[in-house]
Design an enzyme around this catalytic site. Structure first.
Site, PDB file in Angstrom:
ATOM      1  N   GLU A  33       0.844  -1.209   0.000  1.00 56.12           N
ATOM      2  CA  GLU A  33       0.000   0.000   0.000  1.00 56.12           C
ATOM      3  C   GLU A  33       0.873   1.251   0.000  1.00 56.12           C
ATOM      4  OE1 GLU A  33      -2.712   1.295  -0.406  1.00 56.12           O
ATOM      5  OE2 GLU A  33      -4.412   0.263   0.478  1.00 56.12           O
ATOM      6  N   ASP A  34       0.292   2.349  -0.460  1.00 57.51           N
ATOM      7  CA  ASP A  34       1.007   3.625  -0.355  1.00 57.51           C
ATOM      8  C   ASP A  34       0.767   4.262   1.014  1.00 57.51           C
ATOM      9  OD1 ASP A  34      -1.649   3.873  -1.201  1.00 57.51           O
ATOM     10  OD2 ASP A  34      -1.333   5.877  -1.999  1.00 57.51           O
ATOM     11  N   ASP A  79      -4.704   4.971   6.216  1.00 58.34           N
ATOM     12  CA  ASP A  79      -5.320   6.167   6.777  1.00 58.34           C
ATOM     13  C   ASP A  79      -6.348   5.702   7.825  1.00 58.34           C
ATOM     14  OD1 ASP A  79      -6.545   8.670   7.060  1.00 58.34           O
ATOM     15  OD2 ASP A  79      -6.375   9.157   4.958  1.00 58.34           O
ATOM     16  N   PHE A 136      -2.454  16.684   4.592  1.00 59.15           N
ATOM     17  CA  PHE A 136      -2.867  16.172   3.280  1.00 59.15           C
ATOM     18  C   PHE A 136      -1.625  16.033   2.409  1.00 59.15           C
ATOM     19  CE2 PHE A 136      -4.815  15.351  -0.627  1.00 59.15           C
ATOM     20  CZ  PHE A 136      -6.138  14.998  -0.388  1.00 59.15           C
ATOM     21  N   ARG A 159       0.149  12.640  -8.565  1.00 61.08           N
ATOM     22  CA  ARG A 159       0.672  11.295  -8.318  1.00 61.08           C
ATOM     23  C   ARG A 159       2.100  11.133  -8.836  1.00 61.08           C
ATOM     24  NH1 ARG A 159      -3.623   7.706  -6.863  1.00 61.08           N
ATOM     25  NH2 ARG A 159      -5.642   8.211  -7.778  1.00 61.08           N
TER      26      ARG A 159
END
Ligand code: PRP
Length: 180
Positions: free
Chosen positions: A97-98, A101, A150, A163
């Protein structure tokens, strides 16, 4: 107008160094295993591409695409857009995963993968934002723990943009809140 990157949180060279460290550890831990790496699209794609090239084990890999949605009632859900093709029965699965959260995407995927009866399932995530967690999940291999900002870049987006940045940057908070 799109918000701008306010500051760089993790540089390209910091990412590169950490990715190599993770690759070394994963190679050691999965020596002689039937390793299947699962890339969670779209966010994990750059991390995944860099990580797998540091591995010294002959791994297989697969892609899944998931999308999470959140509505006003605070109930949340995860939708599978593209599923798995390979049989994961008795495989050693490593989800890549990046970012983790709320933990909902990972929780959904872990439950889905368990249904294939693999030998093991572990998680590697570049980023962890623990302040936002709603579902407890274990990250076995972590790149960086980050604050509740963010962030974009290296696969992470704001409205599908940013991205392609080679670093992790923090977006200007006011413009994110305004959705501009
Ligand atoms: C992002 C990210 C994770 C997930 C983490 O994906 O890539 O998969 O959110 O959030 P959670 O822990 O709150 O579930 P997103 O659904 O935005 O899709 P994307 O990867 O295509 O950007």
């Amino acid at each position: 107008m799109k918000p701008s990157v306010q500051s760089i949180l993790i540089t390209e060279s910091q990412i590169e160094k950490r990715v190599h460290e993770l690759g070394k550890q994963i190679s050691k831990d999965y020596d002689k295993s039937d390793l299947v790496l699962i890339c969670v699209l779209k966010g994990a794609i750059l991390f995944f591409a860099d990580l797998i090239r540091t591995l010294a084990v002959p791994a297989r890999y697969e892609f899944v695409q998931l999308a999470s949605y959140h509505n006003d009632t605070k109930s949340s859900g995860v939708q599978m857009i593209q599923g798995l093709y390979q049989d994961l029965f008795r495989a050693d699965v490593l989800i890549v995963e990046d970012i983790v959260d709320t933990g909902m995407t990972l929780d959904f995927l872990l439950n889905h993968i368990e249904s294939f009866e693999p030998t093991s399932v572990k998680v590697c995530s570049l980023l962890d934002k623990p302040d936002r967690r709603e579902v407890p999940v274990t990250i076995d291999y972590l790149g960086f723990k980050i604050p509740n900002s963010f962030v974009v870049g290296y696969g992470l987006d704001f409205a599908q943009h940013y991205r392609n940045l080679p670093y992790i940057g923090v977006l200007d908070g006011d413009s994110v809140a305004l959705g501009s």
